[in-house]
Design a protein around this motif. Structure first.
Motif, PDB file in Angstrom:
ATOM      1  N   VAL A  25      25.644  59.490  70.604  1.00 40.58           N
ATOM      2  CA  VAL A  25      26.022  60.276  71.776  1.00 40.58           C
ATOM      3  C   VAL A  25      25.243  59.772  72.981  1.00 40.58           C
ATOM      4  O   VAL A  25      24.190  59.143  72.845  1.00 40.58           O
ATOM      5  N   GLY A  26      25.751  60.086  74.141  1.00 37.26           N
ATOM      6  CA  GLY A  26      25.012  59.858  75.370  1.00 37.26           C
ATOM      7  C   GLY A  26      24.659  61.187  75.997  1.00 37.26           C
ATOM      8  O   GLY A  26      25.417  62.160  75.871  1.00 37.26           O
ATOM      9  N   ILE A  27      23.517  61.257  76.635  1.00 38.20           N
ATOM     10  CA  ILE A  27      23.127  62.432  77.406  1.00 38.20           C
ATOM     11  C   ILE A  27      22.937  61.967  78.845  1.00 38.20           C
ATOM     12  O   ILE A  27      22.074  61.115  79.122  1.00 38.20           O
ATOM     13  N   ASP A  28      23.759  62.494  79.753  1.00 38.54           N
ATOM     14  CA  ASP A  28      23.709  62.006  81.134  1.00 38.54           C
ATOM     15  C   ASP A  28      22.617  62.710  81.933  1.00 38.54           C
ATOM     16  O   ASP A  28      21.873  63.547  81.408  1.00 38.54           O
ATOM     17  N   SER A  29      22.526  62.385  83.225  1.00 37.81           N
ATOM     18  CA  SER A  29      21.462  62.921  84.072  1.00 37.81           C
ATOM     19  C   SER A  29      21.574  64.421  84.294  1.00 37.81           C
ATOM     20  O   SER A  29      20.609  65.071  84.701  1.00 37.81           O
ATOM     21  N   ASP A  30      22.763  64.994  83.998  1.00 34.58           N
ATOM     22  CA  ASP A  30      22.951  66.445  84.096  1.00 34.58           C
ATOM     23  C   ASP A  30      22.731  67.142  82.756  1.00 34.58           C
ATOM     24  O   ASP A  30      23.061  68.314  82.591  1.00 34.58           O
ATOM     25  N   ASN A  31      22.201  66.380  81.786  1.00 35.72           N
ATOM     26  CA  ASN A  31      21.925  66.895  80.443  1.00 35.72           C
ATOM     27  C   ASN A  31      23.203  67.308  79.711  1.00 35.72           C
ATOM     28  O   ASN A  31      23.206  68.248  78.901  1.00 35.72           O
ATOM     29  N   GLN A  32      24.293  66.602  79.986  1.00 34.14           N
ATOM     30  CA  GLN A  32      25.572  66.855  79.331  1.00 34.14           C
ATOM     31  C   GLN A  32      25.828  65.800  78.253  1.00 34.14           C
ATOM     32  O   GLN A  32      25.476  64.631  78.420  1.00 34.14           O
ATOM     33  N   VAL A  33      26.455  66.250  77.178  1.00 35.85           N
ATOM     34  CA  VAL A  33      26.796  65.341  76.081  1.00 35.85           C
ATOM     35  C   VAL A  33      28.023  64.525  76.468  1.00 35.85           C
ATOM     36  O   VAL A  33      29.029  65.075  76.924  1.00 35.85           O
ATOM     37  N   VAL A  34      27.936  63.209  76.277  1.00 36.72           N
ATOM     38  CA  VAL A  34      29.020  62.308  76.667  1.00 36.72           C
ATOM     39  C   VAL A  34      29.577  61.592  75.427  1.00 36.72           C
ATOM     40  O   VAL A  34      28.861  60.897  74.727  1.00 36.72           O
ATOM     41  N   SER A  35      30.851  61.815  75.153  1.00 39.42           N
ATOM     42  CA  SER A  35      31.639  61.043  74.179  1.00 39.42           C
ATOM     43  C   SER A  35      30.956  60.823  72.829  1.00 39.42           C
ATOM     44  O   SER A  35      30.650  59.695  72.451  1.00 39.42           O
ATOM     45  N   PRO A  36      30.721  61.884  72.052  1.00 34.84           N
ATOM     46  CA  PRO A  36      30.174  61.675  70.701  1.00 34.84           C
ATOM     47  C   PRO A  36      31.088  60.774  69.884  1.00 34.84           C
ATOM     48  O   PRO A  36      32.314  60.920  69.923  1.00 34.84           O
ATOM     49  N   THR A  37      30.497  59.830  69.159  1.00 30.74           N
ATOM     50  CA  THR A  37      31.283  58.823  68.436  1.00 30.74           C
ATOM     51  C   THR A  37      30.671  58.588  67.061  1.00 30.74           C
ATOM     52  O   THR A  37      29.454  58.666  66.891  1.00 30.74           O
ATOM     53  N   ARG A  38      31.542  58.281  66.085  1.00 34.37           N
ATOM     54  CA  ARG A  38      31.105  57.996  64.727  1.00 34.37           C
ATOM     55  C   ARG A  38      31.629  56.618  64.302  1.00 34.37           C
ATOM     56  O   ARG A  38      32.784  56.284  64.557  1.00 34.37           O
ATOM     57  N   ILE A  39      30.771  55.835  63.655  1.00 31.04           N
ATOM     58  CA  ILE A  39      31.147  54.502  63.194  1.00 31.04           C
ATOM     59  C   ILE A  39      30.727  54.334  61.741  1.00 31.04           C
ATOM     60  O   ILE A  39      29.641  54.751  61.347  1.00 31.04           O
ATOM     61  N   LYS A  40      31.580  53.705  60.941  1.00 29.65           N
ATOM     62  CA  LYS A  40      31.230  53.378  59.556  1.00 29.65           C
ATOM     63  C   LYS A  40      31.080  51.870  59.409  1.00 29.65           C
ATOM     64  O   LYS A  40      31.812  51.103  60.020  1.00 29.65           O
TER      65      LYS A  40
END
Length: 267
Positions: A15-30
């Protein structure tokens, strides 16, 4: 942006956490191994979200697979976060609570007490998604979680579990008639696969809930935050509801519950 990565043996969550403390585009990879999984996850994440390396402040990693990672990733400052800490911080971020029992339901289960900044590992269970998949492979001939939940949706729990009402004409003190007396206590030679699938799911999640409630004794905490992939099962909420009624607790599934450990790396 900060990047949080939960590195499993074959599956990585990012996941990414932006400067506003928001979660950005959670992703899963195998992938076949944790190093490949991590680098593949980060590369795909950057590509899909049009993020350049210069946009990233630092990378925070956790999980059993993180032990295979040494040094900085792609030259970015890389920090290892203890998994218990990441679980607790992710659950706290997702639930908004500062005092809770965090139950991380992965391949196995981890139970953590969070009281403000105090994080205490209460214990764990060798019961989780690995158990569900393993039993399903043995009893149902499949390890496809979509197939398992589809079968379970057509199952009848009364054909699998023995309840108090099956052995007593009256409720027992603190135990209503619909309380489980014995998991898989009513199976027969002709039990349907649909009933077995539902029984497996109830066995795994109910055992986890029981373990969490017992582990929490003495803390006086009644809020339980459930994270991990098992929270996504369609049957999970019904099981949680039964435990809320039985034990007088509150069970919360936060947003992005399956990504909470990755989120917890960098919040």
């Amino acid at each position: 942006m900060k990047i949080g990565i939960d590195v499993g043996i074959s599956t990585t969550k990012i996941v990414g956490i932006d400067s506003d403390n928001q979660v950005v585009s959670p992703t899963r990879i195998k992938a076949s191994d944790p190093v490949t999984s991590l680098y593949g996850a980060l590369g795909k994440y950057l590509h899909d979200n049009h993020i350049s390396l210069s946009d990233i402040e630092k990378v925070m990693i956790t999980g059993v697979g993180a032990e295979y990672i040494e040094g900085d990733i792609y030259g970015l400052p890389t920090i290892h976060i203890p998994e218990f800490q990441a679980d607790a911080q992710g659950a706290r971020f997702g639930s908004g609570l500062t005092r809770m029992i965090t139950v991380s339901m992965g391949t196995g289960t981890t139970i953590i007490c969070v009281d403000g900044e105090n994080i205490q590992h209460l214990g764990g269970l060798g019961m989780g998604g690995g158990t569900l998949v393993g039993l399903s492979k043995l009893l149902l001939g499949t390890d496809d979680i979509n197939r398992i939940t589809q079968l379970a949706s057509e199952g009848d729990l009364s054909n699998i579990n023995l309840n108090i009402g099956d052995i007593s004409a009256h409720p027992l003190p603190g135990l209503p008639l619909d309380t489980t007396a014995s998991l898989f206590g009513k199976v027969s030679n002709d039990t349907r696969k649909e009933d077995i699938a539902l029984g497996i799911i109830w066995t795994v999640i109910q055992t986890i809930c029981s373990g969490a409630v017992l582990a929490s004794q003495g803390t006086k905490i009644k809020d339980f935050v459930m994270i991990g992939n098992l929270t996504l099962l369609p049957q999970a909420r019904e099981i949680f509801n039964s435990f809320e009624s039985l034990y007088g607790v509150r069970i919360i599934i936060p947003k992005h519950s399956e990504f909470c450990t990755a989120i917890g790396c960098c919040v």
